[in-house]
Design an enzyme around this catalytic site. Sequence first.
Site, mmCIF file in Angstrom:
data_model
loop_
_atom_site.group_PDB
_atom_site.id
_atom_site.type_symbol
_atom_site.label_atom_id
_atom_site.label_comp_id
_atom_site.label_asym_id
_atom_site.label_seq_id
_atom_site.Cartn_x
_atom_site.Cartn_y
_atom_site.Cartn_z
ATOM 1 N N ALA A 285 42.126 38.907 49.746
ATOM 2 C CA ALA A 285 42.826 37.992 48.853
ATOM 3 C C ALA A 285 44.032 38.656 48.202
ATOM 4 C CB ALA A 285 41.867 37.486 47.779
ATOM 5 N N ASP A 286 43.893 39.914 47.804
ATOM 6 C CA ASP A 286 45.002 40.600 47.135
ATOM 7 C C ASP A 286 46.222 40.697 48.039
ATOM 8 O OD1 ASP A 286 43.563 42.315 48.817
ATOM 9 O OD2 ASP A 286 43.776 44.062 47.507
#
Length: 262
Positions: A110-111
């Site tokens: 996600a990052d």
Amino acid sequence: MLLAIDAGNTNIVFALVEADRSIRARWRIATDPRRTADEYAVWLAQLLQLEGLDRSVVTGVVIGTVVPRALHNLQVLASKYFATEAAVAGRGALPYGIVLDVDEPESVGADRALNVIAAHANHPGDLIIIDFGTATTFDVADYTGAYKGGIIAPGINLSLDALVSAAAKLPRIAIEAPDDTQSVIGRTTADQMHIGIFWGYVAMIEGLVARMRAEIGRPARVIATGGLAILFERHTDVFDAIEPDLTIQGLALLWERYHIAA
């Protein structure tokens, strides 16, 4: 205000984001999947109070996480203490909205997706995004904003920890530039370690960026993020911009799109 939560492998960052996406406050706590929603709430209440705020200012919560075990308690925090259902980046009603042009798109953290979203919104053209975290990641986004892949390397802290733990006589040193930035021949053990860790890492960054640019075949801007980015800023000209809050910006952008669409 929006409470944006970036749950990484080492730390979780909580940020209060204004409607214009400016950050009112940010706080960091060590990642511990066992930490309960109640513990988060007590900690946050104290920090909000120091800012002269209370929890009623939070009207939405958005979470990006690479630590699946930490997610549940963060969702409970949102529902129990902020009376809202947390939106989770890349899931359900909050898809990334970008092309993940890689062989295993479901494995993209996600990052990394959030960094691409924010960097593409802030900078035109092809991009290389370097995130200095637990791992150091290099991500490529093309001029359309599509994620094209990247590199995962050990973070500088991990590299130092591995060296010290595997070699009994090597001391633990601070991660910083050597005192003499003109020499790469150390005269003491500590000097040699500083040179190896610091200049070795700079050489890795510059070397990998050069190879990535050659493979992309077009000019590519380099955007650095993560807490350790500023450590290297004065000692290499490879960065075009440093944006410490890139992941939080990505969360705020996603929330904005989700909120408007809803």
